[in-house]
Enzyme design. Structure first.
Site: not given
Ligand code: ATP
Length: 299
Positions: A12, A96, A98, A104, A137
């Site tokens: 998203k 990741v 990001a 989520s 999320d």
């Molecule tokens: P959001 O936009 O919901 O804040 P994000 O995109 O910033 O999420 P994610 O990519 O979900 O962040 O990752 C955040 C943390 O979650 C990372 O440190 C990662 O190691 C951990 N994590 C655990 N499981 C997963 C997964 N299946 N995919 C990605 N990250 C994961």
């Protein structure tokens, strides 16, 4: 019953993100429009006899209980399973840490996928309740349920857009609109969502999104009008910590984006373009400097 399925799990972006204040419970009062895009992970699920096993092609995510998809399986199998096991393989395409809800959406795919694979036929409410227990999320990533069949053993949700309020848990689905040309760039570093929120100061915000006007603009569907209404107050924190995020926004606009915005707490930045050609040209230019550049649209 299918023994193996693949669930597509879309990322998203936040088209607006506003913080209205701090709540008595310590959380921030949020108002954000979330929108699923065609950048997807593929979550493979196979039944097995040996408990929960998770593997992935990514070196950036854990393979144990620290993976949100693992925790989703643990929660759902513990509650509704009859002693079966499950193997999960995550084909990771979403960067990741990001701001793209990568973890989520994988968790959401596991919950919806298990419900299908195990023939549980759980209610929407039961599924959303498990999602909410895993992360704020996750319910958004499940809004486009039920899973639809895309190919032989491949399933996907319908793409969703929603206004999330409160701590993010009060969700109002928005009408379907298609944003056609989105260029998404993930700079070569991660941001911690928790740290960005901790550093956020309401006094530091110069411009809040006008969410009411954004929703009216969204209903009109014009991609350029929508782009011009995008604002994310967390940029005040992330751009101060990482000026490259601000530079990347400017670069996207110089390359022809109507407007560019940071997604969530960053560091991903996306620009909305009017034409396929200008978006393609921007992707080619940005690929010289960045490894993770994606041309996407609404899911
Ligand atoms: P959001 O936009 O919901 O804040 P994000 O995109 O910033 O999420 P994610 O990519 O979900 O962040 O990752 C955040 C943390 O979650 C990372 O440190 C990662 O190691 C951990 N994590 C655990 N499981 C997963 C997964 N299946 N995919 C990605 N990250 C994961």
């Amino acid at each position: 019953m299918d023994r193996e399925i693949i669930v597509e799990a879309p990322a998203k972006v936040n088209l607006t993100l506003d913080i209205l204040g701090k709540r008595p419970d310590g959380y921030h009062e949020l108002e954000t429009v979330m929108h699923q895009i065609t950048l997807t992970d593929r979550v493979h699920l196979f039944s097995n006899q040996h408990g929960i096993i998770l593997d992935t092609n990514s070196s950036d995510i854990p393979r144990d209980q620290n993976n949100l998809a693992y925790r989703a399986a643990e929660l759902a199998m513990g509650k509704y399973g009859r002693g079966e096991g499950i193997s999960i393989f995550i084909e990771k395409n979403i960067p990741v840490g990001a701001g793209l809800a990568g973890g989520s959406t994988d968790a959401a795919a596991v919950l919806l996928g298990l419900d299908h694979l195990m023939d549980w036929h759980l209610s929407r409410e039961s599924l959303l309740e498990m999602g909410a227990a895993l992360g704020s999320d996750v319910p958004f990533c499940m809004l486009g349920m039920p899973l639809q069949k895309k190919a032989d053993n491949c399933f996907a949700v319908a793409g969703a857009t929603a206004l999330a309020q409160g701590r993010g848990e009060i969700m109002s689905p928005l009408p379907k609109q298609i944003i056609r040309h989105i260029v998404l760039v993930k700079p070569p570093f991660q941001m911690s969502t928790a740290e960005v929120y901790r550093a956020f100061r309401l006094e530091g915000v110069l411009e809040h999104p006008d969410t009411g006007v954004f929703l009216e603009t969204w209903a009109g569907g014009d991609n350029s009008d929508i782009a011009r209404r995008m604002v994310n107050v967390l940029e005040t924190v992330s751009v101060a910590q990482k000026p490259e995020i601000g530079q990347l926004k400017q670069r996207l606009v110089q390359l022809g984006a109507v407007q560019a915005l940071m997604s969530g707490s960053g560091p991903s930045v996306f620009g909305i373009f009017e034409t396929e050609d200008s978006a393609q040209a921007a992707v080619s230019a940005l690929k010289k400097d960045y490894r993770e550049v994606f041309l996407v649209s609404s899911y």
